[in-house]
Design an enzyme around this catalytic site. Structure first.
Site, PDB file in Angstrom:
ATOM      1  N   MET A 106      -5.510  -4.169  14.363  1.00  0.00           N
ATOM      2  CA  MET A 106      -4.503  -4.106  15.418  1.00  0.00           C
ATOM      3  C   MET A 106      -3.899  -2.717  15.636  1.00  0.00           C
ATOM      4  SD  MET A 106      -2.700  -7.795  14.615  1.00  0.00           S
ATOM      5  CE  MET A 106      -1.674  -7.796  16.066  1.00  0.00           C
TER       6      MET A 106
ATOM      7  N   GLU B 285       0.831  -1.198   0.000  1.00  0.00           N
ATOM      8  CA  GLU B 285       0.000   0.000   0.000  1.00  0.00           C
ATOM      9  C   GLU B 285       0.871   1.256   0.000  1.00  0.00           C
ATOM     10  OE1 GLU B 285      -3.109  -1.059   3.077  1.00  0.00           O
ATOM     11  OE2 GLU B 285      -2.423   0.932   3.630  1.00  0.00           O
TER      12      GLU B 285
ATOM     13  N   ASP C  27     -10.696 -10.985   5.974  1.00  0.00           N
ATOM     14  CA  ASP C  27     -11.058 -12.288   6.538  1.00  0.00           C
ATOM     15  C   ASP C  27     -12.224 -12.047   7.493  1.00  0.00           C
ATOM     16  OD1 ASP C  27      -9.905 -12.058   9.522  1.00  0.00           O
ATOM     17  OD2 ASP C  27      -8.525 -11.083   8.161  1.00  0.00           O
TER      18      ASP C  27
HETATM   19  N1  ADE Z   1      -6.335  -7.649  10.483  1.00  0.00           N
HETATM   20  C1  ADE Z   1      -6.877  -8.343   9.480  1.00  0.00           C
HETATM   21  N2  ADE Z   1      -7.556  -9.394   9.928  1.00  0.00           N
HETATM   22  C2  ADE Z   1      -7.428  -9.387  11.258  1.00  0.00           C
HETATM   23  C3  ADE Z   1      -7.880 -10.232  12.295  1.00  0.00           C
HETATM   24  N3  ADE Z   1      -8.603 -11.320  12.014  1.00  0.00           N
HETATM   25  N4  ADE Z   1      -7.557  -9.925  13.571  1.00  0.00           N
HETATM   26  C4  ADE Z   1      -6.816  -8.833  13.829  1.00  0.00           C
HETATM   27  N5  ADE Z   1      -6.346  -8.009  12.905  1.00  0.00           N
HETATM   28  C5  ADE Z   1      -6.654  -8.272  11.618  1.00  0.00           C
END
Ligand code: ADE
Length: 276
Positions: free
Chosen positions: A194, A12, A218
């Protein structure tokens, strides 16, 4: 006005650096390269923030203190938590909370000690523009940048834009139990990542308008790790880059035109008393 852009992903940041007009200046501070320059007439500083809340908070602080950034934008990926969020959707934060912050019994769960709040709101004006840019990206450039084969491989099917609460913590959530616990603790959370809430706290304390956008990579469950690196390169980096291009093309209003929210004085709420 100087816009600090914190990219969570190397790819990115690389795409964004290509957009800088000639003459960008690179400065290295504490293992990070900050590149200052101009994109579509906007003064920007672009940096790879690295992973986790500490990394995000120190990077945000450097952008403000060392480069005079007076707007911050964070881009990256997140796990979808709310039912109905699908891989390839976009989440624009209205507010952020640290899901792993817990100083009970002295403060309520998730409350930032001595700040009197658990949720930090993003800047409404900047967030409106980021949301408009995300919609514009999905309506057009997305299909030019991401091939039908890639869309099919990652199951991207008419992606949507969502706006609401993002939860951040120093943990990759990758299990059904993990996502269920998060939903129970924070029923309003749309997505988990995070870094965002750490940037939000820094901006809240400095009174700096900020906005956060995340591509859902996800659904924070047992399949969360599958194809994650490929998704970052083939999808998420194009989303972030394309959305910021739409944002810069539309223009960001100068200082004063976006309403600022002042930080709460740090000693205004109560101290280390038992929370009720
Ligand atoms: N960033 C992308 N997917 C995540 C997840 N499942 N948990 C924490 N940070 C993420």
């Amino acid at each position: 006005m100087t816009i600090g852009i914190l990219a969570a992903l190397r790819e990115e940041a690389a795409h964004l650096l290509e957009d800088l007009e000639p003459g960008g200046r690179r400065t290295q501070i504490a293992l990070r390269d900050y590149t200052a320059g101009t994109i579509h007439g906007h003064d920007c500083v672009i940096v790879l923030a690295r992973v986790g809340k500490v990394a995000a908070a120190t990077t945000a602080t450097a952008l403000i203190e060392r480069f005079g950034a007076d707007r911050l934008i964070f881009t990256g990926v997140a796990g979808g938590v709310a039912p109905g969020l699908r891989i390839g959707d976009i989440v624009i934060a209205d507010a952020l909370v640290q899901h792993d912050l817990d100083a009970r019994p002295f403060f309520r769960r998730h409350e930032i000690p001595l700040l009197g709040t658990s949720h930090c709101a993003t800047d409404a004006g900047l967030t409106d523009r980021l949301e408009a840019a995300a919609r514009a990206f999905l309506d057009g450039p997305m299909r030019q940048r991401i091939s039908p084969e890639v869309c099919e491989r990652f199951g991207l099917d008419r992606p949507r834009v969502h706006r609401g609460l993002i939860a951040s913590g120093d943990q990759f959530i990758g299990s059904a139990a993990g996502v269920a616990a998060l939903r129970e603790a924070l029923p309003d959370a749309l997505a988990v990542e995070m870094e965002g809430a750490a940037v939000a706290q820094v901006c809240h304390e400095y009174g700096i308008p900020f906005a956060v956008m995340r591509t859902v990579s996800d659904t924070a469950d047992d399949q969360a790790h599958q194809d994650f690196p490929a998704f970052l390169v083939e999808v998420a980096s194009h989303y972030a880059h394309g959305i910021l291009q739409c944002l810069f093309q539309a223009g960001i209003p100068p200082a004063g035109a976006i309403e600022r929210h002042a930080g709460t004085p740090p000693d205004a709420p109560g101290g280390w008393t038992l929370a009720t």
